[in-house]
Structures are given as structure tokens and as C-alpha cells.
Design a protein around this motif. Structure first.
Motif, mmCIF file in Angstrom:
data_model
loop_
_atom_site.group_PDB
_atom_site.id
_atom_site.type_symbol
_atom_site.label_atom_id
_atom_site.label_comp_id
_atom_site.label_asym_id
_atom_site.label_seq_id
_atom_site.Cartn_x
_atom_site.Cartn_y
_atom_site.Cartn_z
ATOM 1 N N PHE A 239 -87.550 -75.479 31.659
ATOM 2 C CA PHE A 239 -86.864 -76.582 32.331
ATOM 3 C C PHE A 239 -85.811 -77.141 31.384
ATOM 4 O O PHE A 239 -86.128 -77.829 30.414
ATOM 5 N N GLN A 329 -90.828 -80.328 36.494
ATOM 6 C CA GLN A 329 -89.840 -80.056 37.518
ATOM 7 C C GLN A 329 -88.948 -81.265 37.777
ATOM 8 O O GLN A 329 -89.268 -82.388 37.397
ATOM 9 N N ASP A 468 -89.648 -74.105 39.282
ATOM 10 C CA ASP A 468 -88.675 -75.154 39.596
ATOM 11 C C ASP A 468 -88.558 -75.267 41.116
ATOM 12 O O ASP A 468 -87.904 -74.459 41.765
#
Length: 618
Positions: A239, A329, A468
Motif C-alpha cells: 500500500f 486499504q 486493495d
């Protein structure tokens, strides 16, 4: 895998004490009065009804029929099977409560939730007294006759749950992992090396993943703890909105260092810690996310499994994926916490980073006002930080929304579509593995009628980070429009299921895809779950669904609302259909519904002409 309830906060997974009726009513009043609880008036009446009935000892009366007749004013012949109003409003209520407790209600003393499968609410104190926690620990982990589990010093226990006990052959696990070398507790914690400032990127949230504590029996438990730590760290590092410190830094932190010391000496904002506990074939993994500035627990979760049913590697992958998705996320725990932090006016210079947080709020609502404000904010951010790949990616998507949604269009050259392509390609040159940059490029290519290349980019992005959910939702949307409906809808449903802060936009896309499958009833039910009334295309999709179902009044209302917002949309109908890469059959079905709704669609569209000419559907 059987896992506990997750509210994104240190809530029901830890608290077993029941709040008083007075506390519950105070929380109910707080919820009803809060502008952050995204519910219409009738859903708020629903919430008050079920809470008051439960407090009055009449929880057994809370059924679909009683709610339908007493809250939603259905007549005595109300049938919940044919009229799903209660089920739909209950789903909306659950989502709104979940969203509320993620950020604005993060510090509220009482959590009110409505578990799936019923309409009776649950009430939980967020922070139970210490005595209650100790009592819960005794119930959760009673001494086993042959192999007692020691109490965990790292993660507070969660509510009891049944472990999986299906008799299958035991899975053999053979792993070799280098042991951890801990520094003495009296030594200072070394700071990680400073990141190069030449990158010109504002700092986002910084996270350290502490080695998971080994609380189990035998040498395998140590291997499990080490392997899970590595997998979680690896997934979170994907991420790009997070700065995840490397394993060398986390290993150098003494295991008994408190989070305030870690924040002071290492400078991180968040600490993820956990434990692995084994007894016989039973495996329990627990994890929690801490705010390093305050020591507050932002999220906690526990996962139970049986090593006779699944091998450790399957369990490890599953748990690590769940932890990484929940924490990292774009709509996850850290993003929500940071959004609250920046809204509270932290003294740090967070303007550029705050723009990226606000972007996800825009994606959830798609309102013209927020589009204009965040576009300006991100343009200032890239002017100040020209190497900020994530900001360029988000700016690309905002430019694209000028073109495809008609939001705040700027006249002149270059066009919005050209600016979107250029910004996305720059984001990818700056950081080729930035998933948000790949998402932006996928979208820009798709809406400039380059669907094959767009979907190839999307596949590459999903391979980089399949956890994600913002990316999964967008990729699923594009696949569905390009006529890979089955896979597209499956990815959308996966993104919605895994993402507690999901965007209503994706429910709207699912409704549109259901329409194209001629599943009009399902499409109408999905649109009832969308609250994007400020988003013009919401009204177009609603109108064509209503028209196909013969709901003339609703179709007319939605049609008129859309035409007020986009009066010239149908002047370029063929262009609007083409840029979304609909095949002839889908384009013709859209035109059919639009005519039934009373929209000024051309008498013959390009899609209908192609269909009559025998051009095959993609």
C-alpha cells in the motif's frame, strides 16, 4: 476460518460489559442527532424503534412484519417476502453504523450495532472495566487438561468463539526461518534511516509491524509467529499510501517497549502488533493496531483455525490478507484515523497528504462541490511536490471525472481526457509500482477507448496488490462494462464485502451491470442501497431501471432530475456510450431503457445500427 466481529475500533471484540439503559439512550440520541450518521429520516426512526423496543424488554417482537407496519407504515397485509423494504433499510442501517464508528464515533462510549440475520441491536461498552477483561480472559482461555494456553501479554482477548473441528489428516509444516535478535530493553531504539528528501513527497502515515509474539507450544509455534510477521509486513508494504518500516527496525525494538516510547524514539504514528498461540491442533492469531501517539487501540481482531483442516501456509495467507486489508486499504483503519486527525487540525503540515485522504471521501460521494475543491487542493500539492506519484494519480482520476461525469469542466486545451492521460502516465513514470497510478492509467485508457491496454494495466495492478479494494472495485467496474460481466461483478462484490468503508458508487455500478443482464428487480434493489443523489448519473441509471419495471412515476422523477443536471448529455449520446466501451447489444439496451424513461435519445443510435448490421458483441 472463523474470525471475530470487527468494528474497526477497540470495541465489541474486547468488551463484554453491558452498558446501562441510560447509557444506551444517550448514545442513541447522539447517533440520531449526528450529521455524520448517513441515514435518511425513516432509517433513523427504524434505529430508534429497535433500540427502544429492546430496552423495553420486547426484543422478541422485533420482526420484519412489526418493523414494516410500525416504522414504515405498511398496511396490515404487509408481506416481507414480496416487499423487501425492511431488509434493505436494515442493510443501510448496518453500513451507516459501521461507517460512523470507523471515524466520527471512534471515541463514543457505547457501540450500537445490528448483527446480520436479525433486527435486534447489540449494545457494547467500548472500554470495559479491567475486572471484566480479566473475567473474559478466564472464560476465553480456560486451562486445558493436557496443554494449557498462557494468557497473552500482547493482545487483549476477544469474545469467545468456536474453533473449527473437522477431522482431517494433520498438515505437515516444515519451515526454516532465521531467529529474532532482540536488543536489550535499556538500549535506545535506533531510528530508521531518513528517507531521501529528493523524492519531494510529503510523508504519509508511518507504520511499524512488531514481530508477532509466540505464545504457543513447541518449535513450530515460533516458526508460525515469524512467518506470519513476514507475510503481514510484505502485504502492508504494497500500500503506497503507507510508509512501512523494514523488518530490521521492528526487530531492533525491545519486545516490552511501550508504544509511546516507540513513537518518541522511532517517530512512527501507528504500531501493529499481534500474537500466535497454539495448543494441540488449535491455532489462534490475534492482532491489533495502536495509535502510537496516544496508545489507543484503533482496531483488534482474533482468528481461530484448526491445523488438521488447513495447513499453516493457507491459514497464514488468509490471516495476513485480512489484516492487511483491514489496516492498510484506502478506506481502512489507518486512512480513517488519519482523516479524523487532519480534520481535527493537527499542528503538522499535512495539507498535501490531507488532499489524498479527502480524495477517498469524494470517491464515496462524487459530489460536484467536493470534486472542485479536491482538484484544486491536489493541483497545489503536485505544484509543491512534483514527484508525488499518488497525488498525480488522484488528479488524473479527477480530470477524468470532468470528462465522463461532466463535473466542473474546464474549457480549452488540453482537454480533460488529455490531462487525465498525461497525469496518469507521469504518476507511473515516477513510481511504476504505485497501484493508484496504475489504477488511474487503467481508467484513463479505458475512457479514451483503449480497453484492451486498460485491462492489461488493471491486471498488472491487481497482481501487485490484490488486497486493495478500491482497485478491485474499479477494475471490476471496467471488466463489467467491457462485457466480462461475470468476473467484473464478482470482483465488485468481493470489494464491497471486504471494504467496510466502501463507496456507494460500486453498488451503483453493480446495479447498472445487473440492468445489462436484464435482472431489473436485482438492479432496483441495488440502487436502493445507493445514496448518491448529488451524482447526476445516479438518476440516469435509476430512471432506466424504473422504466423497465414499469415504475412510471419514479422513472419520471429520476429523468427530470438528471436532465436538470446534464441537459446536453443526449446531444452526444453515441460518444457517451462509446467512451464507456459498451458493445452494440449493451448500447441498444441502454437506449431502450432511456426511451422508455422519456429521455431524448436519438431515433437510431450507433449501437443499434451496429447491432442490426451484425457487428459482433465484444
Amino acid at each position: 476460518m472463523h474470525n471475530g466481529s470487527n468494528h474497526g475500533v477497540d470495541g465489541p471484540s474486547q468488551a463484554q460489559s453491558q452498558p446501562s439503559a441510560e447509557d444506551v439512550r444517550a448514545q442513541l440520541d447522539r447517533l440520531i442527532a449526528s450529521p455524520d450518521l448517513d441515514l435518511p429520516a425513516r432509517a433513523r426512526r427504524f434505529l430508534r424503534y429497535i433500540v427502544e423496543e429492546t430496552l423495553a424488554g420486547r426484543a422478541d417482537r422485533i420482526k420484519a412484519y412489526s418493523v414494516g407496519t410500525e416504522v414504515f407504515e405498511r398496511d396490515p397485509n404487509f408481506d416481507a417476502q414480496s416487499d423487501p423494504v425492511v431488509r434493505i433499510e436494515a442493510g443501510r442501517l448496518r453500513r451507516a453504523l459501521e461507517h460512523y464508528y470507523l471515524v466520527p464515533g471512534l471515541s463514543d462510549p457505547v457501540i450500537i450495532d445490528v448483527p446480520k440475520g436479525a433486527y435486534v441491536p447489540h449494545f457494547t461498552l467500548r472500554n470495559p472495566p479491567e475486572a471484566d477483561v480479566a473475567e473474559t480472559a478466564e472464560v476465553l482461555d480456560p486451562p486445558a487438561p493436557a496443554a494449557p494456553l498462557p494468557p497473552s501479554p500482547t493482545v487483549p482477548p476477544s469474545r469467545p468463539r468456536r474453533s473449527l473441528r473437522i477431522g482431517l489428516g494433520a498438515a505437515a509444516v516444515a519451515v526454516t526461518v532465521t531467529g529474532l535478535a532482540w536488543w536489550g530493553t535499556s538500549r535506545p531504539i535506533p531510528r530508521p534511516p531518513a528517507q531521501a528528501s529528493a523524492a519531494g513527497v510529503p510523508s504519509g502515515p508511518t507504520l511499524v509491524v512488531m514481530p508477532f509474539a509466540n505464545l504457543g507450544e513447541g518449535p513450530d509455534a515460533r516458526i508460525y509467529a515469524q512467518g506470519l510477521t513476514e507475510e503481514v509486513l510484505s502485504l502492508l508494504a504494497r500500500f503506497k499510501e503507507l510508509s512501512v518500516l523494514g523488518r530490521e527496525t521492528s526487530r531492533a525494538i525491545p519486545p516490552d517497549a511501550d508504544v509511546l516510547r516507540i513513537h518518541r524514539e522511532v517517530g512512527v504514528r501507528y504500531v501493529l502488533e499481534g500474537s500466535v498461540r497454539t495448543a494441540g491442533h488449535q491455532l489462534r492469531v490475534t492482532g491489533r493496531l495502536l495509535d502510537a501517539q496516544t496508545g489507543a487501540v484503533l482496531w483488534s481482531q482474533a482468528y481461530d483455525d484448526d491445523l488438521r483442516i488447513r495447513g499453516f501456509f493457507a491459514i497464514q495467507d488468509d490471516v495476513a490478507q485480512k489484516v492487511a486489508t483491514a489496516v492498510g486499504q484506502p478506506y481502512g483503519i489507518i486512512a480513517r484515523s488519519d482523516e479524523r486527525r487532519t480534520q481535527a487540525g493537527q499542528p503538522e503540515d499535512l495539507e498535501a497528504y490531507a488532499c489524498t485522504l479527502r480524495f477517498y471521501g469524494y470517491r464515496a460521494a462524487l459530489s460536484p462541490a467536493s470534486h472542485a475543491a479536491i482538484r484544486t487542493c491536489l493541483e497545489r500539492a503536485v505544484d509543491r511536490y512534483p514527484s508525488y506519484a499518488t497525488a498525480w494519480a488522484m488528479l488524473s482520476m479527477l480530470y477524468l471525472d470532468e470528462d465522463r461525469f461532466g463535473l466542473n469542466p474546464r474549457p480549452g486545451s488540453p482537454t480533460a481526457a488529455r490531462r487525465a492521460i498525461d497525469a496518469a502516465r507521469l504518476a507511473n513514470r515516477l513510481d511504476p509500482e504505485n497501484v493508484r497510478g496504475l489504477q488511474a492509467l487503467m481508467m484513463a485508457l479505458f475512457f479514451t477507448e483503449q480497453p484492451e491496454e486498460a485491462l492489461q494495466v488493471g491486471e498488472r495492478a491487481v497482481a501487485l496488490n490484490p488486497n486493495d479494494t478500491e482497485l478491485l472495485g474499479e477494475f471490476g467496474s471496467r471488466l463489467g462494462q467491457a462485457d466480462d460481466r461475470k468476473r467484473g461483478m464478482a470482483l465488485l462484490e468481493q470489494a464491497l464485502a471486504r471494504n467496510p468503508g466502501h463507496s456507494d458508487y460500486y453498488n451503483g455500478v453493480l446495479a447498472q451491470l445487473a440492468y445489462l443482464e436484464r435482472e431489473y428487480q436485482r438492479a432496483e434493489l441495488l440502487m436502493r442501497q445507493v445514496t448518491q443523489k448529488k451524482f447526476p448519473l445516479y438518476h440516469f441509471v435509476s430512471a432506466i431501471i424504473y422504466a423497465q419495471l414499469g415504475m412510471k412515476t419514479e422513472a419520471a422523477e429520476a429523468r427530470d432530475r438528471f436532465l436538470q443536471e446534464r441537459p446536453t448529455f443526449f446531444d452526444q449520446w453515441d460518444r457517451e456510450v462509446a467512451k464507456r466501451n459498451y458493445g452494440p447489444k449493451d448500447g441498444a439496451l441502454l437506449a431502450e431503457g432511456a426511451r422508455k424513461a422519456g429521455f431524448p435519445v436519438p431515433d437510431t443510435t450507433a449501437a443499434e445500427t451496429a447491432l442490426q448490421s451484425g457487428i459482433p458483441q465484444r
